[in-house]
Scaffold this motif. Structure first.
Motif, PDB file in Angstrom:
ATOM      1  N   GLU A 264     -23.582 -24.851  15.902  1.00 38.02           N
ATOM      2  CA  GLU A 264     -24.979 -24.414  15.868  1.00 38.02           C
ATOM      3  C   GLU A 264     -25.491 -24.211  14.450  1.00 38.02           C
ATOM      4  OE1 GLU A 264     -25.037 -20.922  18.321  1.00 38.02           O
ATOM      5  OE2 GLU A 264     -24.663 -22.088  20.154  1.00 38.02           O
ATOM      6  N   ARG A 265     -24.586 -23.962  13.523  1.00 34.52           N
ATOM      7  CA  ARG A 265     -24.972 -23.734  12.134  1.00 34.52           C
ATOM      8  C   ARG A 265     -24.800 -24.967  11.261  1.00 34.52           C
ATOM      9  NH1 ARG A 265     -23.987 -19.637  14.896  1.00 34.52           N
ATOM     10  NH2 ARG A 265     -24.879 -17.585  14.508  1.00 34.52           N
ATOM     11  N   GLY A 266     -24.440 -26.082  11.871  1.00 33.07           N
ATOM     12  CA  GLY A 266     -24.397 -27.354  11.172  1.00 33.07           C
ATOM     13  C   GLY A 266     -23.154 -27.638  10.352  1.00 33.07           C
ATOM     14  N   TYR A 267     -22.086 -26.899  10.577  1.00 31.53           N
ATOM     15  CA  TYR A 267     -20.852 -27.153   9.823  1.00 31.53           C
ATOM     16  C   TYR A 267     -20.205 -28.448  10.311  1.00 31.53           C
ATOM     17  CZ  TYR A 267     -21.026 -22.564   7.691  1.00 31.53           C
ATOM     18  OH  TYR A 267     -21.413 -21.475   6.954  1.00 31.53           O
ATOM     19  N   PRO A 268     -19.645 -29.230   9.385  1.00 32.25           N
ATOM     20  CA  PRO A 268     -18.933 -30.449   9.800  1.00 32.25           C
ATOM     21  C   PRO A 268     -17.618 -30.065  10.485  1.00 32.25           C
ATOM     22  CG  PRO A 268     -18.798 -30.153   7.410  1.00 32.25           C
ATOM     23  CD  PRO A 268     -19.689 -29.068   7.938  1.00 32.25           C
ATOM     24  N   ILE A 269     -17.433 -30.573  11.696  1.00 35.82           N
ATOM     25  CA  ILE A 269     -16.265 -30.216  12.509  1.00 35.82           C
ATOM     26  C   ILE A 269     -15.451 -31.466  12.806  1.00 35.82           C
ATOM     27  CG2 ILE A 269     -15.484 -29.272  14.715  1.00 35.82           C
ATOM     28  CD1 ILE A 269     -18.084 -27.617  14.779  1.00 35.82           C
ATOM     29  N   ASN A 270     -14.147 -31.344  12.657  1.00 33.31           N
ATOM     30  CA  ASN A 270     -13.221 -32.415  12.984  1.00 33.31           C
ATOM     31  C   ASN A 270     -12.242 -31.886  14.030  1.00 33.31           C
ATOM     32  OD1 ASN A 270     -11.908 -34.919  12.709  1.00 33.31           O
ATOM     33  ND2 ASN A 270     -10.411 -34.013  11.328  1.00 33.31           N
ATOM     34  N   ASN A 271     -12.120 -32.610  15.145  1.00 33.19           N
ATOM     35  CA  ASN A 271     -11.180 -32.235  16.206  1.00 33.19           C
ATOM     36  C   ASN A 271      -9.920 -33.093  16.102  1.00 33.19           C
ATOM     37  OD1 ASN A 271     -12.762 -30.258  17.632  1.00 33.19           O
ATOM     38  ND2 ASN A 271     -14.058 -31.948  18.249  1.00 33.19           N
ATOM     39  N   ASN A 272      -8.787 -32.434  16.095  1.00 31.46           N
ATOM     40  CA  ASN A 272      -7.485 -33.104  16.034  1.00 31.46           C
ATOM     41  C   ASN A 272      -6.751 -32.769  17.329  1.00 31.46           C
ATOM     42  OD1 ASN A 272      -7.456 -33.974  13.057  1.00 31.46           O
ATOM     43  ND2 ASN A 272      -8.029 -31.823  12.992  1.00 31.46           N
ATOM     44  N   ASP A 273      -6.780 -33.676  18.279  1.00 35.57           N
ATOM     45  CA  ASP A 273      -6.177 -33.442  19.586  1.00 35.57           C
ATOM     46  C   ASP A 273      -4.709 -33.819  19.535  1.00 35.57           C
ATOM     47  OD1 ASP A 273      -5.491 -33.181  22.260  1.00 35.57           O
ATOM     48  OD2 ASP A 273      -7.369 -34.064  22.962  1.00 35.57           O
ATOM     49  N   MET A 274      -3.845 -32.820  19.505  1.00 34.77           N
ATOM     50  CA  MET A 274      -2.404 -33.021  19.400  1.00 34.77           C
ATOM     51  C   MET A 274      -1.756 -33.229  20.777  1.00 34.77           C
ATOM     52  SD  MET A 274      -2.609 -32.713  16.210  1.00 34.77           S
ATOM     53  CE  MET A 274      -0.948 -32.819  15.636  1.00 34.77           C
ATOM     54  N   ARG A 275      -2.575 -33.280  21.825  1.00 33.40           N
ATOM     55  CA  ARG A 275      -2.046 -33.457  23.183  1.00 33.40           C
ATOM     56  C   ARG A 275      -1.704 -34.909  23.477  1.00 33.40           C
ATOM     57  NH1 ARG A 275      -6.892 -30.486  26.164  1.00 33.40           N
ATOM     58  NH2 ARG A 275      -7.940 -31.763  24.604  1.00 33.40           N
ATOM     59  N   ARG A 276      -2.114 -35.801  22.641  1.00 30.90           N
ATOM     60  CA  ARG A 276      -1.865 -37.243  22.880  1.00 30.90           C
ATOM     61  C   ARG A 276      -0.583 -37.686  22.247  1.00 30.90           C
ATOM     62  NH1 ARG A 276      -7.887 -39.134  21.386  1.00 30.90           N
ATOM     63  NH2 ARG A 276      -8.714 -37.143  21.869  1.00 30.90           N
TER      64      ARG A 276
END
Length: 142
Positions: free
Chosen positions: A130-142
């Motif tokens: 909501e505040r515009g921060y750049p977010i990176n998701n690292n899905d370790m479930r794969r």
């Protein structure tokens, strides 16, 4: 602006969450970064401290623990609102978002499949997005 990374782990174990946190700390310090780990309380910080001494059989990760004499290690474990002079990497294990998070270049949230952790980190994700921060998701479930 602070870059935010979420690491989504495959299981609900709090031990696995701390072990993965050790791996993140190890990688960050090898890149010559200062790391502050925001813990919920002294007990969690002490558990992580013990693990940092033993999670790799051939070595350990030098670190300081809030409330103990400081050796000025690149890694500091704490649980209150004082993150010292650290500003490079913040690993947030707290239930809340630390008020000082935006002073860091990078923030990491470690997400286990424990229901309470999932709920908290979803709230954190929404806050950052909501505040515009750049977010990176690292899905370790794969």
């Amino acid at each position: 602006m602070t870059r935010i990374d979420f690491y989504i782990l495959p299981d609900a174990s709090s031990e696995q969450r701390l072990t993965f946190t050790c791996r993140l700390i190890d990688k960050a310090q090898k890149l010559n970064n200062q790391v502050y780990v925001a813990c919920d309380n002294a007990e969690q910080a002490q558990a992580l401290s013990r693990l940092l001494w033993s999670f790799q059989p051939q070595s350990f990760i030098a670190h300081d623990l809030q409330g103990q004499p400081q050796r000025h290690a690149k890694v500091l474990l704490g649980w209150d609102d004082n993150c010292g002079d650290h500003h490079q990497v913040l690993v947030n294990l707290k239930k809340t978002i630390p008020t000082y998070f935006s002073r860091f270049e990078r923030l990491t949230e470690v997400v286990s499949q424990e229901e309470q952790i999932l709920e908290q980190t979803r709230e954190h994700y929404s806050f950052y997005r909501e505040r515009g921060y750049p977010i990176n998701n690292n899905d370790m479930r794969r």
